[in-house]
Enzyme design. Structure first.
Site, PDB file in Angstrom:
ATOM      1  N   ARG A 285       0.862  -1.191   0.000  1.00  0.00           N
ATOM      2  CA  ARG A 285       0.000   0.000   0.000  1.00  0.00           C
ATOM      3  C   ARG A 285       0.894   1.235   0.000  1.00  0.00           C
ATOM      4  NH1 ARG A 285      -2.028   0.642   5.477  1.00  0.00           N
ATOM      5  NH2 ARG A 285      -0.550   2.359   5.594  1.00  0.00           N
ATOM      6  N   HIS A 289      -3.106   4.668   5.034  1.00  0.00           N
ATOM      7  CA  HIS A 289      -4.291   3.816   5.181  1.00  0.00           C
ATOM      8  C   HIS A 289      -5.529   4.519   4.617  1.00  0.00           C
ATOM      9  CE1 HIS A 289      -7.070   0.938   6.905  1.00  0.00           C
ATOM     10  NE2 HIS A 289      -7.680   1.900   7.566  1.00  0.00           N
ATOM     11  N   TYR A 298       4.750   5.093  11.219  1.00  0.00           N
ATOM     12  CA  TYR A 298       5.039   3.665  11.405  1.00  0.00           C
ATOM     13  C   TYR A 298       5.827   3.035  10.262  1.00  0.00           C
ATOM     14  CZ  TYR A 298       0.675   3.376   8.678  1.00  0.00           C
ATOM     15  OH  TYR A 298      -0.309   3.539   7.725  1.00  0.00           O
TER      16      TYR A 298
END
Length: 389
Positions: A285, A289, A298
């Site tokens: 990805r 998100h 992260y």
């Protein structure tokens, strides 16, 4: 009935089984094909070179060109919708940039009569199946849960709760099997969804009853911010199929040829009565998100750069060029831009909300309490209208 008496009953596979006092043990023979490959299967490597064909056959050039066009249109739409979200025209949008090979390869591998069960991140797969992008955006604007007719293109509503669509897919597939219909359900899920109980129940039920379902796990490395290493100790997510007796495969999710071939093969297997198949497609990805997420908290930029070099579109473009079948990139780009422009134009005009629509399609037979609420709202709106007249 005494312990010496025996009766017979139909088991889940449809044949008669002995009803003995103790539990009937399951077959212990190890069926071939349950174990996935030790490394993701590729048909085209990241440099665009052809890989040796093994259990999967590379699609022909015409199919590959069709796959590329759908990925290009899907990526342009994804970028356009992301821009609309940043402009405040949509409430939220989960980008699938980088996962085009999974979504396009899977959607185009389906037959017309098959069903697609997408998640909130699978808009590109829904577009590829033929659903109007403008109708897909209805839910992301918050107007309706689903803005398209699921029966028109055999596409279920996009599912936001993790893994609940796995049960929906199994239910439809099992019902189709009972009716003697030639229908396969393809359910898309992420790596995070494999940790949910619904996925376990869906895999177990599908395996026992040989429901014609294909489970495609798009392993993009993160369940929002949780990396895969903190989600599972399994060698791969494909290995999870072994415990259910489901044939499992591991493919390179950025190789659209491998994804298409694997899903197509799985659909044929399920349609022929072979039962469910689990496929893990390793991908990434690229974007956060959603627009509400800060992915820099992260993961590092060098990780993203690593995956950008493994771009699924560039990989296929190079392969076709090496094979002497170069794509008309100018024409494809113009077509993708035309589709994006249409979505942009149709998203600029605001739609006045209808408060009374809040009560529609909630119950087939509305309870008295809901009817009272609707009447109260109508009275209040009427008073407001009279006061401003």
């Amino acid at each position: 009935m005494s312990s010496t008496q025996q009766s017979r009953h139909d088991g889940p596979s449809g044949h008669e089984e002995d009803d003995r006092p103790g539990p009937t043990p399951a077959p212990t023979d190890a069926r071939p094909g349950l174990l996935p490959a030790p490394a993701p299967v590729q048909l085209i490597d990241p440099s665009g070179a052809a890989c040796a064909e093994t259990a999967l056959s590379r699609p022909d050039h015409a199919t590959l060109a069709r796959l590329y066009r759908a990925m290009a249109v899907g990526r342009r739409l994804d970028a356009q919708i992301t821009a609309l979200t940043r402009q405040g025209r949509l409430a939220v949008y989960p980008s699938s940039r980088g996962q085009e090979a999974c979504q396009v390869g899977a959607a185009l591998a389906l037959r017309a009569q098959d069903w697609l069960f997408p998640t909130y991140r699978d808009s590109v797969a829904v577009f590829t199946r033929g659903v109007d992008p403008h109708e897909v955006l209805v839910s992301f604007r918050g107007d309706w849960h689903c803005g398209y007719d699921p029966y028109e293109h055999q596409v279920a509503p996009q599912c936001t709760p993790l893994a609940t669509n796995t049960l929906h897919a199994v239910g439809l597939a099992h019902a189709a099997r009972l009716r003697g219909q030639d229908t396969v359900a393809l359910v898309l899920l992420g790596d995070g969804a494999t940790s949910e109980g619904d996925t376990h129940e869906a895999l177990n039920f599908a395996a026992v009853w040989k429901a014609p379902v294909v489970f495609l796990v798009q392993n993009n490395g993160y369940a929002i911010s949780v990396p895969l290493a903190k989600q599972t100790a399994a060698p791969s997510l494909a290995h999870k199929g072994i415990g259910y007796g489901i044939p499992s495969h591991l493919v390179d999710g950025n190789d659209v040829a491998a994804v298409y071939a694997a899903v197509r093969q799985a659909v044929e297997h399920a349609a022929a009565g072979g039962g469910p198949v689990l496929i893990e497609a390793r991908t990434y990805r690229v974007e956060a998100h959603t627009n509400a997420d800060d992915a820099t908290r992260y993961r590092h930029d060098d990780e993203v750069a690593y995956w950008l070099e493994r771009d699924p579109l560039r990989r296929l473009e190079l392969f076709l060029e090496h094979q002497g079948h170069p794509l008309d990139l100018v024409q494809i780009s113009a077509e993708a831009e035309e589709v994006a422009a249409s979505v942009r134009a149709r998203s600029t005009g605001g739609v006045a909300p209808e408060p009374g629509a809040l009560f529609e399609h909630v119950y087939a037979d509305p309870p008295a309490s809901l009817a009272r609420q609707r009447a109260d709202l109508q009275d209040e709106l009427q008073r407001d209208e009279e006061a401003t007249a």
